[in-house]
Design a protein around this motif. Structure first.
Motif, mmCIF file in Angstrom:
data_model
loop_
_atom_site.group_PDB
_atom_site.id
_atom_site.type_symbol
_atom_site.label_atom_id
_atom_site.label_comp_id
_atom_site.label_asym_id
_atom_site.label_seq_id
_atom_site.Cartn_x
_atom_site.Cartn_y
_atom_site.Cartn_z
ATOM 1 N N ARG A 132 0.812 -1.212 0.000
ATOM 2 C CA ARG A 132 0.000 0.000 0.000
ATOM 3 C C ARG A 132 0.853 1.273 0.000
ATOM 4 N N ALA A 133 2.174 1.153 0.052
ATOM 5 C CA ALA A 133 3.039 2.323 0.209
ATOM 6 C C ALA A 133 2.901 3.288 -0.961
ATOM 7 N N LEU A 134 2.919 4.582 -0.639
ATOM 8 C CA LEU A 134 2.946 5.593 -1.681
ATOM 9 C C LEU A 134 4.270 5.508 -2.437
ATOM 10 N N THR A 135 4.229 5.636 -3.741
ATOM 11 C CA THR A 135 5.460 5.803 -4.490
ATOM 12 C C THR A 135 5.852 7.272 -4.417
ATOM 13 N N ARG A 136 7.091 7.561 -4.767
ATOM 14 C CA ARG A 136 7.479 8.967 -4.749
ATOM 15 C C ARG A 136 6.753 9.740 -5.852
ATOM 16 N N ILE A 137 6.267 9.040 -6.881
ATOM 17 C CA ILE A 137 5.473 9.701 -7.911
ATOM 18 C C ILE A 137 4.128 10.139 -7.327
ATOM 19 N N ASP A 138 3.529 9.277 -6.507
ATOM 20 C CA ASP A 138 2.314 9.661 -5.781
ATOM 21 C C ASP A 138 2.549 10.937 -4.984
ATOM 22 N N PHE B 106 0.823 14.645 -4.926
ATOM 23 C CA PHE B 106 0.253 15.173 -3.675
ATOM 24 C C PHE B 106 0.811 16.556 -3.364
ATOM 25 N N ALA B 107 2.128 16.717 -3.458
ATOM 26 C CA ALA B 107 2.755 18.002 -3.130
ATOM 27 C C ALA B 107 2.249 19.106 -4.046
ATOM 28 N N ARG B 108 2.134 18.808 -5.330
ATOM 29 C CA ARG B 108 1.653 19.817 -6.269
ATOM 30 C C ARG B 108 0.214 20.199 -5.975
ATOM 31 N N GLU B 109 -0.653 19.213 -5.733
ATOM 32 C CA GLU B 109 -2.048 19.526 -5.475
ATOM 33 C C GLU B 109 -2.214 20.277 -4.152
ATOM 34 N N ALA B 110 -1.428 19.908 -3.138
ATOM 35 C CA ALA B 110 -1.487 20.624 -1.862
ATOM 36 C C ALA B 110 -1.079 22.083 -2.055
ATOM 37 N N TYR B 111 -0.012 22.290 -2.786
ATOM 38 C CA TYR B 111 0.469 23.657 -3.016
ATOM 39 C C TYR B 111 -0.574 24.481 -3.769
ATOM 40 N N GLU B 112 -1.154 23.904 -4.812
ATOM 41 C CA GLU B 112 -2.147 24.628 -5.603
ATOM 42 C C GLU B 112 -3.415 24.909 -4.805
ATOM 43 N N LEU B 113 -3.682 24.082 -3.795
ATOM 44 C CA LEU B 113 -4.826 24.317 -2.913
ATOM 45 C C LEU B 113 -4.576 25.498 -1.978
ATOM 46 N N GLY B 114 -3.299 25.845 -1.790
ATOM 47 C CA GLY B 114 -2.955 26.945 -0.895
ATOM 48 C C GLY B 114 -2.265 26.511 0.375
ATOM 49 N N VAL B 115 -1.962 25.229 0.489
ATOM 50 C CA VAL B 115 -1.248 24.724 1.659
ATOM 51 C C VAL B 115 0.222 25.139 1.544
ATOM 52 N N ARG B 116 0.775 25.679 2.618
ATOM 53 C CA ARG B 116 2.150 26.163 2.548
ATOM 54 C C ARG B 116 3.109 25.439 3.494
ATOM 55 N N TYR B 117 2.610 24.538 4.301
ATOM 56 C CA TYR B 117 3.470 23.655 5.098
ATOM 57 C C TYR B 117 3.084 22.245 4.680
ATOM 58 N N ILE B 118 4.003 21.577 3.971
ATOM 59 C CA ILE B 118 3.696 20.271 3.383
ATOM 60 C C ILE B 118 4.751 19.265 3.833
ATOM 61 N N GLY B 119 4.314 18.229 4.520
ATOM 62 C CA GLY B 119 5.221 17.172 4.967
ATOM 63 C C GLY B 119 4.495 15.848 4.987
#
Length: 386
Positions: free
Chosen positions: A285-291, A295-308
């Protein structure tokens, strides 16, 4: 003259902050923690292992190191001391007597380790504040806030850069924690384990965000229990609630590092608690780094600025966040070099490697586990729910 280190709010005002990833699940896989106990005594028993994991997160792009203090309480440590450590030779545990080890000792060691490694990469140190047991919570607000102060005492003594409360399932407890954390006079972040349906008492995600912000948190969001697709649904609702209330509060997200699920009703277990594979058979079930790039791009475009990331997010997952946002941050993580991961494949003389030296190849790849590539705005397909 060395320039002073920029603080959390200053960094957020300038752009995106990359958090770190999993500690307790990663330390268990590496042999330095016990599943079920989930306690951070490795800070005292095996400090070199904790330092190394911090160092790997910095090398892969983390701007923040959280202290390895989650679930650190005298109550919890004593609960596992006899069951886990009675038959372990003392020399294998740094000659520490687990039955007398205190949370204060663990927390002090955790802060020293994080601060020492943070200096190597200019990272911030976040003091990690945990939810209380149900017994403590039901003793009321005054008792609970005194328990939070006990957790925070070492953070105050040693001077962390900011406080991060995480993994709260009830917004009322999160409010109590935030009110206590702001007493230290440093920035406060707080995250909850929230599906789109709301907290464990039925409070909506929108209202949870508003209540945490009004309690004094400069940064609110969700963490763990659910995978990125579900967490981003909750983040969109948080953003909606804050905007409707007219609150200017930063958003953060640190999801679970595996594909999970949201049954959507309180009658069923939630997130990874619903997975029969947790914790020993999660690898498929592990996320690949492509996943994680997506995720990082969609979070950023949503307006999230702390992503971990949280449980299951390994250093290479943090590298994926840092590389996806390299242009916004103005730099690649140290582990990627000047070229970045995709272009570096062109250095190989093997043709099949060189042909993969671009994002388009990876973006169109179907992972070998057979999962179809879906937008993170959609929930995981039913085929993932075994």
């Amino acid at each position: 003259m060395e320039q002073p280190k920029k603080g959390l709010l200053e960094r957020l005002a300038e752009g995106v902050v990359v958090g770190d990833g999993s500690f307790i699940l990663t330390m268990e896989k590496r042999g330095y923690a016990t599943a079920g106990a989930w306690t951070p005594e490795a800070c005292v028993l095996h400090p070199e292992a904790v330092s190394q994991l911090h160092r790997e997160f910095i090398r892969n792009g983390s701007d923040v190191l959280q202290t390895f203090t989650f679930y650190s309480s005298d109550e919890q440590l004593q609960h596992v001391a006899s069951a886990v450590y009675d038959n372990v030779p003392a020399e294998q545990n740094n000659n520490i007597n687990m039955k007398t080890l205190t949370a204060a000792e663990v927390n002090a060691a955790a802060i020293d380790i994080a601060q020492g490694v943070a200096q190597e990469g200019g990272a911030l140190v976040a003091g990690s504040v945990s939810p209380l047991s149900e017994i403590s919570f039901h003793k009321g607000k005054e008792h609970s806030q005194n328990e939070f102060r006990k957790q925070m005492s070492m953070f105050k003594e040693k001077g962390v850069d900011f406080l991060l409360g995480e993994f709260f399932k009830k917004v009322e407890e999160a409010e109590w924690a935030i009110e206590t954390m702001v007493e230290m006079g440093i920035p406060v972040a707080c995250t909850m384990r929230l599906p789109p349906s709301g907290d464990h008492t039925g409070v909506s995600v929108q209202d949870c965000a508003v209540r945490m912000a009004k309690a004094g948190a400069s940064l609110v969001g969700v963490n763990c229990l659910y995978d990125p697709s579900i967490c981003l649904k909750s983040m969109a609702l948080m953003k909606e609630g804050l905007e409707k209330a007219g609150l200017q509060t930063y958003l953060m997200v640190q999801p679970f590092g595996y594909h999970s699920q949201d049954p959507g009703t309180e009658a069923h277990p939630m997130g990874y608690e619903a997975l029969p594979q947790f914790p020993y058979a999660m690898e498929p079930r592990a996320l690949t780094r492509i996943d994680v790039h997506r995720f990082a791009r969609e979070a950023y475009e949503l307006g999230v600025r702390y992503i971990g990331g949280c449980c299951g997010f390994e250093p290479h997952h943090i590298k994926a966040i840092a590389e996806e946002l390299a242009e916004e941050r103005g730099r690649h993580p140290p582990s990627a070099g000047a070229l970045g991961s995709w272009k570096s494949l062109a250095l190989c003389e093997v043709k099949t490697y060189a042909e993969k030296a671009n994002w388009e190849y990876w973006d169109n790849l179907t992972p070998t586990a057979g999962r179809s590539i879906e937008a993170f705005s959609d929930l995981a397909p039913a085929s993932l729910i075994d």
